[in-house]
Design an enzyme around this catalytic site. Sequence first.
Site, mmCIF file in Angstrom:
data_model
loop_
_atom_site.group_PDB
_atom_site.id
_atom_site.type_symbol
_atom_site.label_atom_id
_atom_site.label_comp_id
_atom_site.label_asym_id
_atom_site.label_seq_id
_atom_site.Cartn_x
_atom_site.Cartn_y
_atom_site.Cartn_z
ATOM 1 N N TYR A 20 24.294 -14.898 33.275
ATOM 2 C CA TYR A 20 24.240 -13.434 33.140
ATOM 3 C C TYR A 20 23.246 -12.825 34.131
ATOM 4 O O TYR A 20 23.193 -11.604 34.291
ATOM 5 C CB TYR A 20 23.853 -13.003 31.715
ATOM 6 C CG TYR A 20 24.753 -13.493 30.613
ATOM 7 C CD1 TYR A 20 25.981 -14.094 30.885
ATOM 8 C CD2 TYR A 20 24.381 -13.347 29.286
ATOM 9 C CE1 TYR A 20 26.792 -14.554 29.861
ATOM 10 C CE2 TYR A 20 25.195 -13.800 28.251
ATOM 11 C CZ TYR A 20 26.401 -14.409 28.550
ATOM 12 O OH TYR A 20 27.198 -14.856 27.530
ATOM 13 N N LYS A 46 21.726 -20.146 27.951
ATOM 14 C CA LYS A 46 22.829 -21.118 28.087
ATOM 15 C C LYS A 46 22.815 -21.796 29.447
ATOM 16 O O LYS A 46 22.534 -21.161 30.474
ATOM 17 C CB LYS A 46 24.184 -20.413 27.899
ATOM 18 C CG LYS A 46 24.285 -19.583 26.633
ATOM 19 C CD LYS A 46 25.684 -19.065 26.389
ATOM 20 C CE LYS A 46 25.644 -17.919 25.386
ATOM 21 N NZ LYS A 46 25.295 -16.617 25.993
ATOM 22 N N HIS A 89 27.007 -23.789 28.065
ATOM 23 C CA HIS A 89 27.804 -22.558 28.094
ATOM 24 C C HIS A 89 29.307 -22.843 27.971
ATOM 25 O O HIS A 89 30.009 -22.166 27.217
ATOM 26 C CB HIS A 89 27.490 -21.801 29.387
ATOM 27 C CG HIS A 89 27.760 -20.335 29.317
ATOM 28 N ND1 HIS A 89 27.070 -19.407 30.069
ATOM 29 C CD2 HIS A 89 28.659 -19.616 28.602
ATOM 30 C CE1 HIS A 89 27.522 -18.199 29.799
ATOM 31 N NE2 HIS A 89 28.491 -18.302 28.916
ATOM 32 N N ASP A 143 20.796 -12.882 22.894
ATOM 33 C CA ASP A 143 21.663 -13.874 23.539
ATOM 34 C C ASP A 143 21.766 -13.606 25.036
ATOM 35 O O ASP A 143 22.286 -12.573 25.460
ATOM 36 C CB ASP A 143 23.067 -13.795 22.919
ATOM 37 C CG ASP A 143 24.010 -14.845 23.485
ATOM 38 O OD1 ASP A 143 24.003 -15.971 22.981
ATOM 39 O OD2 ASP A 143 24.738 -14.532 24.451
HETATM 40 N N1 LIG Z 1 29.577 -17.903 25.392
HETATM 41 C C1 LIG Z 1 30.419 -17.253 26.140
HETATM 42 O O1 LIG Z 1 31.219 -17.844 26.879
HETATM 43 C C2 LIG Z 1 30.432 -15.755 26.107
HETATM 44 C C3 LIG Z 1 31.484 -15.038 26.701
HETATM 45 C C4 LIG Z 1 31.456 -13.630 26.620
HETATM 46 C C5 LIG Z 1 30.405 -12.985 25.970
HETATM 47 N N2 LIG Z 1 29.376 -13.705 25.412
HETATM 48 C C6 LIG Z 1 28.254 -13.054 24.699
HETATM 49 O O2 LIG Z 1 28.797 -12.230 23.670
HETATM 50 C C7 LIG Z 1 28.244 -10.920 23.775
HETATM 51 C C8 LIG Z 1 29.177 -9.877 23.215
HETATM 52 O O3 LIG Z 1 30.468 -9.967 23.793
HETATM 53 P P1 LIG Z 1 31.125 -8.810 24.674
HETATM 54 O O4 LIG Z 1 30.060 -7.993 25.275
HETATM 55 O O5 LIG Z 1 32.137 -9.453 25.542
HETATM 56 O O6 LIG Z 1 31.984 -7.982 23.616
HETATM 57 P P2 LIG Z 1 31.707 -7.059 22.326
HETATM 58 O O7 LIG Z 1 30.296 -7.173 21.880
HETATM 59 O O8 LIG Z 1 32.802 -7.384 21.375
HETATM 60 O O9 LIG Z 1 32.012 -5.613 22.886
HETATM 61 C C9 LIG Z 1 31.139 -4.924 23.721
HETATM 62 C C10 LIG Z 1 31.807 -3.595 24.096
HETATM 63 O O10 LIG Z 1 32.040 -2.815 22.919
HETATM 64 C C11 LIG Z 1 31.371 -1.566 23.017
HETATM 65 N N3 LIG Z 1 30.797 -1.299 21.685
HETATM 66 C C12 LIG Z 1 29.712 -1.891 21.128
HETATM 67 N N4 LIG Z 1 29.524 -1.444 19.874
HETATM 68 C C13 LIG Z 1 30.496 -0.529 19.631
HETATM 69 C C14 LIG Z 1 30.823 0.282 18.514
HETATM 70 N N5 LIG Z 1 30.105 0.218 17.383
HETATM 71 N N6 LIG Z 1 31.898 1.100 18.629
HETATM 72 C C15 LIG Z 1 32.615 1.147 19.752
HETATM 73 N N7 LIG Z 1 32.367 0.402 20.840
HETATM 74 C C16 LIG Z 1 31.312 -0.443 20.783
HETATM 75 C C17 LIG Z 1 30.307 -1.729 24.079
HETATM 76 O O11 LIG Z 1 30.109 -0.511 24.766
HETATM 77 P P3 LIG Z 1 28.643 0.207 24.921
HETATM 78 O O12 LIG Z 1 27.726 -0.807 25.557
HETATM 79 O O13 LIG Z 1 28.945 1.366 25.790
HETATM 80 O O14 LIG Z 1 28.223 0.597 23.527
HETATM 81 C C18 LIG Z 1 30.943 -2.767 25.008
HETATM 82 O O15 LIG Z 1 31.830 -2.143 25.914
HETATM 83 C C19 LIG Z 1 27.975 -10.789 25.286
HETATM 84 O O16 LIG Z 1 27.097 -9.721 25.564
HETATM 85 C C20 LIG Z 1 27.403 -12.142 25.582
HETATM 86 O O17 LIG Z 1 26.030 -12.205 25.188
HETATM 87 C C21 LIG Z 1 29.382 -15.085 25.470
#
Ligand SMILES: NC(=O)c1ccc[n+]([C@@H]2O[C@H](COP(=O)([O-])OP(=O)(O)OC[C@H]3O[C@@H](n4cnc5c(N)ncnc54)[C@H](OP(=O)(O)O)[C@@H]3O)[C@@H](O)[C@H]2O)c1
Length: 275
Positions: free
Chosen positions: A47, A72, A105, A42
């Site tokens: 980004y 997106k 997006h 994704d």
């Molecule tokens: N469509 C939209 O508007 C939108 C908005 C926001 C995000 N997104 C997409 O959604 C994806 C994921 O969302 P996100 O990055 O905000 O949040 P997330 O995936 O819920 O959380 C990521 C965070 O959690 C940590 N983490 C990952 N796996 C873990 C585990 N097993 N145990 C403990 N900590 C863990 C990661 O750290 P480390 O990297 O240090 O492991 C990172 O700091 C984004 O990368 C993006 O592609 C889309």
Amino acid sequence: MTHTLNDGQQLPAIGFGTYPLTGEEGIAAITSAIEVGYRLIDTAVNYENEREVGEAIRRSGVPREELVVCSKLPGRHHGYDDAVASVRGSLERLGLDRLDLHLIHWPNPSQGRYAEAWRALVDLQREGLVTSIGVSNFTEAHLRRVIDETGVTPAVNQIELHPYFPQEEMRRVDAGLGILTESWSPLGKRQAPFTEPPVVRAAERLGVTPGQVVLRWQVQIGALPIPKSATPSRQRENLDVLGFELTDAEVAAITSLGRPDGRLFGGDPESHEEM
Ligand SMILES: NC(=O)c1ccc[n+]([C@@H]2O[C@H](COP(=O)([O-])OP(=O)(O)OC[C@H]3O[C@@H](n4cnc5c(N)ncnc54)[C@H](OP(=O)(O)O)[C@@H]3O)[C@@H](O)[C@H]2O)c1
């Protein structure tokens, strides 16, 4: 386990989120994710890492047809011609001749051009540049408008969804329209609910980590989570959630962690404008 979209394309149960992975470190993290087994990647124009995603795909050596690449369209590209040019730009940066999935997006309703952007995606899908088309951060009203105007239902609605913000109503709306819900910030990011009793208890019972419990909850509520991790061990852990099962009571207890202020990002929860 796979999801079949309303246009017939299959998506894996878990995807890999790439924000904010950029530069050489970003390429290394995304390459690692593909190597440990993620097949849905994704990204987004906003980004600023589509080049890194393309490079990681090439470095991984995994055949292109095994991967689902999702990008997106940003709010500034909602005009019809801008949207067409934007998708071509994404393909050029990724070094690909086709996107497997492309999403609007944010609807940015104050601009009022998301239906125009959707018409562009419908045409790009017909031309074969994009296999599946969808949206992100859309409400029921936004979904109904694009469906009414084009007769084409988005395949995916990617929304913020985690235990503190379980989105029961939007999941019902998506499911009723035949739209797959993808979960962004599926772990709850900074406020990860890893110490909440229902999560801890299930993790202890099953001998898995709290993160795995949260992602398994996502799978069991029918959503497709896209966790981000730069750490190979966590990337592996997050993918390894299909070999155990939560009880219905455990799923319900995690869903009940939802709270009115559970949304991660500030701002007006009703605005649906790009952040
Ligand atoms: N469509 C939209 O508007 C939108 C908005 C926001 C995000 N997104 C997409 O959604 C994806 C994921 O969302 P996100 O990055 O905000 O949040 P997330 O995936 O819920 O959380 C990521 C965070 O959690 C940590 N983490 C990952 N796996 C873990 C585990 N097993 N145990 C403990 N900590 C863990 C990661 O750290 P480390 O990297 O240090 O492991 C990172 O700091 C984004 O990368 C993006 O592609 C889309």
